[in-house]
Design a protein around this motif. Structure first.
Motif, PDB file in Angstrom:
ATOM      1  N   ALA A  90     121.933 -73.243 -83.956  1.00 60.24           N
ATOM      2  CA  ALA A  90     122.079 -73.769 -85.455  1.00 60.24           C
ATOM      3  C   ALA A  90     122.564 -75.292 -85.517  1.00 60.24           C
ATOM      4  O   ALA A  90     122.871 -76.008 -86.363  1.00 60.24           O
ATOM      5  N   TYR A  91     122.885 -75.739 -84.212  1.00 56.29           N
ATOM      6  CA  TYR A  91     123.545 -76.971 -83.821  1.00 56.29           C
ATOM      7  C   TYR A  91     122.673 -77.853 -83.511  1.00 56.29           C
ATOM      8  O   TYR A  91     121.816 -77.854 -82.481  1.00 56.29           O
ATOM      9  N   ARG A  92     122.867 -79.243 -83.758  1.00 59.93           N
ATOM     10  CA  ARG A  92     122.134 -80.489 -83.121  1.00 59.93           C
ATOM     11  C   ARG A  92     123.014 -81.407 -82.581  1.00 59.93           C
ATOM     12  O   ARG A  92     123.868 -81.602 -83.248  1.00 59.93           O
ATOM     13  N   PRO A  93     122.794 -82.061 -81.551  1.00 56.38           N
ATOM     14  CA  PRO A  93     123.638 -83.101 -81.136  1.00 56.38           C
ATOM     15  C   PRO A  93     123.929 -84.086 -82.419  1.00 56.38           C
ATOM     16  O   PRO A  93     123.070 -84.683 -82.880  1.00 56.38           O
ATOM     17  N   ASN A  94     125.325 -84.585 -82.256  1.00 50.27           N
ATOM     18  CA  ASN A  94     125.444 -85.508 -83.371  1.00 50.27           C
ATOM     19  C   ASN A  94     125.673 -86.792 -82.815  1.00 50.27           C
ATOM     20  O   ASN A  94     125.828 -87.181 -81.595  1.00 50.27           O
ATOM     21  N   PRO A  95     125.230 -87.965 -83.623  1.00 52.84           N
ATOM     22  CA  PRO A  95     125.291 -89.116 -83.346  1.00 52.84           C
ATOM     23  C   PRO A  95     126.854 -89.661 -83.026  1.00 52.84           C
ATOM     24  O   PRO A  95     127.473 -89.106 -83.895  1.00 52.84           O
ATOM     25  N   PRO A  96     126.958 -90.708 -82.607  1.00 54.84           N
ATOM     26  CA  PRO A  96     128.281 -90.976 -82.229  1.00 54.84           C
ATOM     27  C   PRO A  96     128.752 -91.380 -83.580  1.00 54.84           C
ATOM     28  O   PRO A  96     128.287 -92.117 -84.251  1.00 54.84           O
ATOM     29  N   ARG A  97     130.146 -91.304 -83.846  1.00 57.35           N
ATOM     30  CA  ARG A  97     131.082 -91.781 -84.870  1.00 57.35           C
ATOM     31  C   ARG A  97     130.573 -91.039 -86.218  1.00 57.35           C
ATOM     32  O   ARG A  97     131.046 -91.467 -87.245  1.00 57.35           O
ATOM     33  N   GLN A  98     129.580 -89.962 -86.254  1.00 55.55           N
ATOM     34  CA  GLN A  98     129.229 -89.459 -87.545  1.00 55.55           C
ATOM     35  C   GLN A  98     130.544 -88.520 -87.964  1.00 55.55           C
ATOM     36  O   GLN A  98     130.988 -87.569 -87.408  1.00 55.55           O
ATOM     37  N   LYS A  99     130.528 -88.847 -89.383  1.00 49.93           N
ATOM     38  CA  LYS A  99     131.662 -87.867 -89.913  1.00 49.93           C
ATOM     39  C   LYS A  99     130.953 -86.668 -90.311  1.00 49.93           C
ATOM     40  O   LYS A  99     129.896 -86.517 -90.946  1.00 49.93           O
ATOM     41  N   GLY A 100     131.717 -85.324 -90.474  1.00 53.17           N
ATOM     42  CA  GLY A 100     131.390 -84.495 -91.104  1.00 53.17           C
ATOM     43  C   GLY A 100     132.302 -83.165 -90.963  1.00 53.17           C
ATOM     44  O   GLY A 100     133.352 -83.432 -91.070  1.00 53.17           O
ATOM     45  N   ILE A 101     132.008 -81.914 -91.838  1.00 54.68           N
ATOM     46  CA  ILE A 101     132.904 -81.029 -92.318  1.00 54.68           C
ATOM     47  C   ILE A 101     133.159 -80.273 -90.937  1.00 54.68           C
ATOM     48  O   ILE A 101     132.396 -79.894 -90.088  1.00 54.68           O
ATOM     49  N   VAL A 102     134.449 -80.138 -90.687  1.00 59.28           N
ATOM     50  CA  VAL A 102     134.959 -79.118 -89.248  1.00 59.28           C
ATOM     51  C   VAL A 102     135.908 -78.125 -89.845  1.00 59.28           C
ATOM     52  O   VAL A 102     136.268 -77.218 -89.096  1.00 59.28           O
ATOM     53  N   GLY A 103     136.323 -77.986 -91.143  1.00 57.67           N
ATOM     54  CA  GLY A 103     136.954 -76.950 -91.579  1.00 57.67           C
ATOM     55  C   GLY A 103     136.881 -76.666 -92.982  1.00 57.67           C
ATOM     56  O   GLY A 103     136.249 -77.495 -93.830  1.00 57.67           O
ATOM     57  N   VAL A 104     137.039 -75.373 -93.334  1.00 55.14           N
ATOM     58  CA  VAL A 104     136.836 -74.758 -94.733  1.00 55.14           C
ATOM     59  C   VAL A 104     137.579 -73.824 -95.016  1.00 55.14           C
ATOM     60  O   VAL A 104     138.332 -73.234 -94.188  1.00 55.14           O
ATOM     61  N   CYS A 105     137.858 -73.803 -96.258  1.00 56.76           N
ATOM     62  CA  CYS A 105     138.890 -72.815 -96.887  1.00 56.76           C
ATOM     63  C   CYS A 105     138.522 -72.467 -98.450  1.00 56.76           C
ATOM     64  O   CYS A 105     137.922 -73.208 -99.077  1.00 56.76           O
ATOM     65  N   SER A 106     138.850 -71.445 -98.651  1.00 52.54           N
ATOM     66  CA  SER A 106     138.389 -71.051-100.144  1.00 52.54           C
ATOM     67  C   SER A 106     139.532 -70.197-100.570  1.00 52.54           C
ATOM     68  O   SER A 106     140.465 -69.661 -99.945  1.00 52.54           O
ATOM     69  N   LEU A 107     139.690 -70.346-102.217  1.00 53.75           N
ATOM     70  CA  LEU A 107     140.721 -69.918-102.727  1.00 53.75           C
ATOM     71  C   LEU A 107     140.382 -69.208-104.014  1.00 53.75           C
ATOM     72  O   LEU A 107     139.612 -69.706-104.709  1.00 53.75           O
ATOM     73  N   SER A 108     141.064 -68.278-104.565  1.00 55.60           N
ATOM     74  CA  SER A 108     140.758 -67.736-105.853  1.00 55.60           C
ATOM     75  C   SER A 108     142.014 -68.026-106.657  1.00 55.60           C
ATOM     76  O   SER A 108     143.395 -67.899-106.368  1.00 55.60           O
ATOM     77  N   LEU A 109     141.818 -68.365-108.045  1.00 49.82           N
ATOM     78  CA  LEU A 109     142.872 -69.012-108.843  1.00 49.82           C
ATOM     79  C   LEU A 109     143.705 -67.590-109.409  1.00 49.82           C
ATOM     80  O   LEU A 109     142.930 -66.541-109.541  1.00 49.82           O
ATOM     81  N   LYS A 110     144.732 -67.484-110.017  1.00 52.82           N
ATOM     82  CA  LYS A 110     145.448 -66.686-110.595  1.00 52.82           C
ATOM     83  C   LYS A 110     144.639 -66.286-112.050  1.00 52.82           C
ATOM     84  O   LYS A 110     143.952 -67.008-112.466  1.00 52.82           O
ATOM     85  N   PRO A 111     144.593 -65.056-112.301  1.00 50.68           N
ATOM     86  CA  PRO A 111     144.197 -64.549-113.618  1.00 50.68           C
ATOM     87  C   PRO A 111     144.751 -65.644-114.641  1.00 50.68           C
ATOM     88  O   PRO A 111     145.914 -65.986-114.770  1.00 50.68           O
TER      89      PRO A 111
END
Ligand SMILES: CC(C)(COP(=O)(O)OP(=O)(O)OC[C@H]1O[C@@H](n2cnc3c(N)ncnc32)[C@H](O)[C@@H]1OP(=O)(O)O)[C@@H](O)C(=O)NCCC(=O)NCCS
Length: 263
Positions: A90-111
């Motif tokens: 699923a990965y392709r080599p990245n060009p030099p200095r390209q920015k991208g997503i490295v982390g993710v988090c999810s949250l659910s709000l209080k009722p």
């Protein structure tokens, strides 16, 4: 418009991010005992793993009571070397200095949170994709047909999931019920120990303060390091054990984790 936290390198996720989010989540969660427990056949069916994260994060991005955050960094050109072998396709080599997503988090709000409906990503004008030009949130874009609707879940073990939910359900209800909840936290291995998880958690704690909410989390041992440092207090440890019956039923002895501890 309600104020939102501001944390450098962290932003709300959009539907256009889903592919990258899914492979980052798979690459990171591979190192979690929960992943090994619930997905004993991840090596054989990596597309199913990606598709399930795709579906989960799409549901969270489009749910007015949830928020998905991403952390960005300059991508390592050879980051695939740090990924488990089955996922490398699923990965392709990245060009030099390209920015991208490295982390993710999810949250659910209080009722009854004031923020319900206020933590959705800004929509891309639909006109940019060849339709009309309204600014409504683009909920039904089919951005990656190879994962959309691909819910085979062959990497997962239904019995393990059932055991996991049965073991952790009561503690989650007791300690997290009625609270804002940090549901997932993942950083791809090439970017560990750079503070990305800390910044994602920081966004969540700032949002909890703005929303006058208590923030809770169910963390695995790796996540424990991060949330302890962020000031969370441990309430309960739950051990999830596989049973002989479990092995004999459906997972054919494929599980490589006997015990999972949750904070
Ligand atoms: C847990 C995880 C999210 C941490 O991401 P990260 O971006 O590396 O975390 P940070 O750089 O913000 O680390 C914050 C602090 O946590 C601690 N920490 C993080 N990873 C650690 C590890 N493997 N061992 C010991 N301490 C660790 C350190 O104290 C670190 O601060 P320091 O680097 O200044 O010493 C990442 O390792 C991951 O995705 N793991 C797999 C998925 C998972 O288990 N998620 C947690 C579910 S709750």
């Amino acid at each position: 418009m309600l104020p939102l936290p501001s944390v450098e390198g962290v932003r709300l996720a959009t539907l256009e991010d889903l592919h990258r989010i899914s492979i980052v989540a798979a690459a990171a969660f591979f190192w979690s005992p929960t992943f090994r427990f619930q997905r004993p056949r991840h090596g054989e069916f990596p597309s199913d793993t990606i598709a399930s994260y795709w579906a989960d994060y799409k549901a969270a991005i489009t749910d007015p009571a949830c928020a998905v955050l991403v952390a960005e960094d300059v991508l390592e050109e050879d980051e695939a070397n740090d990924i488990y072998e089955a996922l490398r396709f699923a990965y392709r080599p990245n060009p030099p200095r390209q920015k991208g997503i490295v982390g993710v988090c999810s949250l659910s709000l209080k009722p009854n949170s004031h923020y319900i409906g206020h933590v959705q990503p800004e929509s891309k004008p639909i006109g940019a994709l060849g339709s009309d030009t309204t600014n409504s949130i683009t909920l039904h874009l089919d951005l990656s047909p190879q994962y959309e609707g691909h819910h085979l879940k062959r990497d997962q073990c239904a019995v393990a999931l059932e055991i996991y939910n049965r073991c952790t359900g009561p503690a989650k209800l007791k300690h997290l019920g009625g609270k804002m909840r940090l549901s997932t936290l993942a950083v791809a291995p090439s970017y560990w120990r750079r503070g990305h998880a800390t910044r994602l958690v920081n966004f969540c704690t700032q949002l909890a303060d703005l929303d006058d909410a208590t923030l809770g989390v169910s963390a695995t041992p790796n996540g424990q390091h991060v949330v302890e440092k962020a000031g969370f207090q441990e309430r309960e440890i739950t051990h999830v054990k596989r049973t002989l019956a479990h092995e004999q039923q459906t997972c054919e002895g494929r599980l490589d984790t006997a015990e999972v501890m949750l904070w």
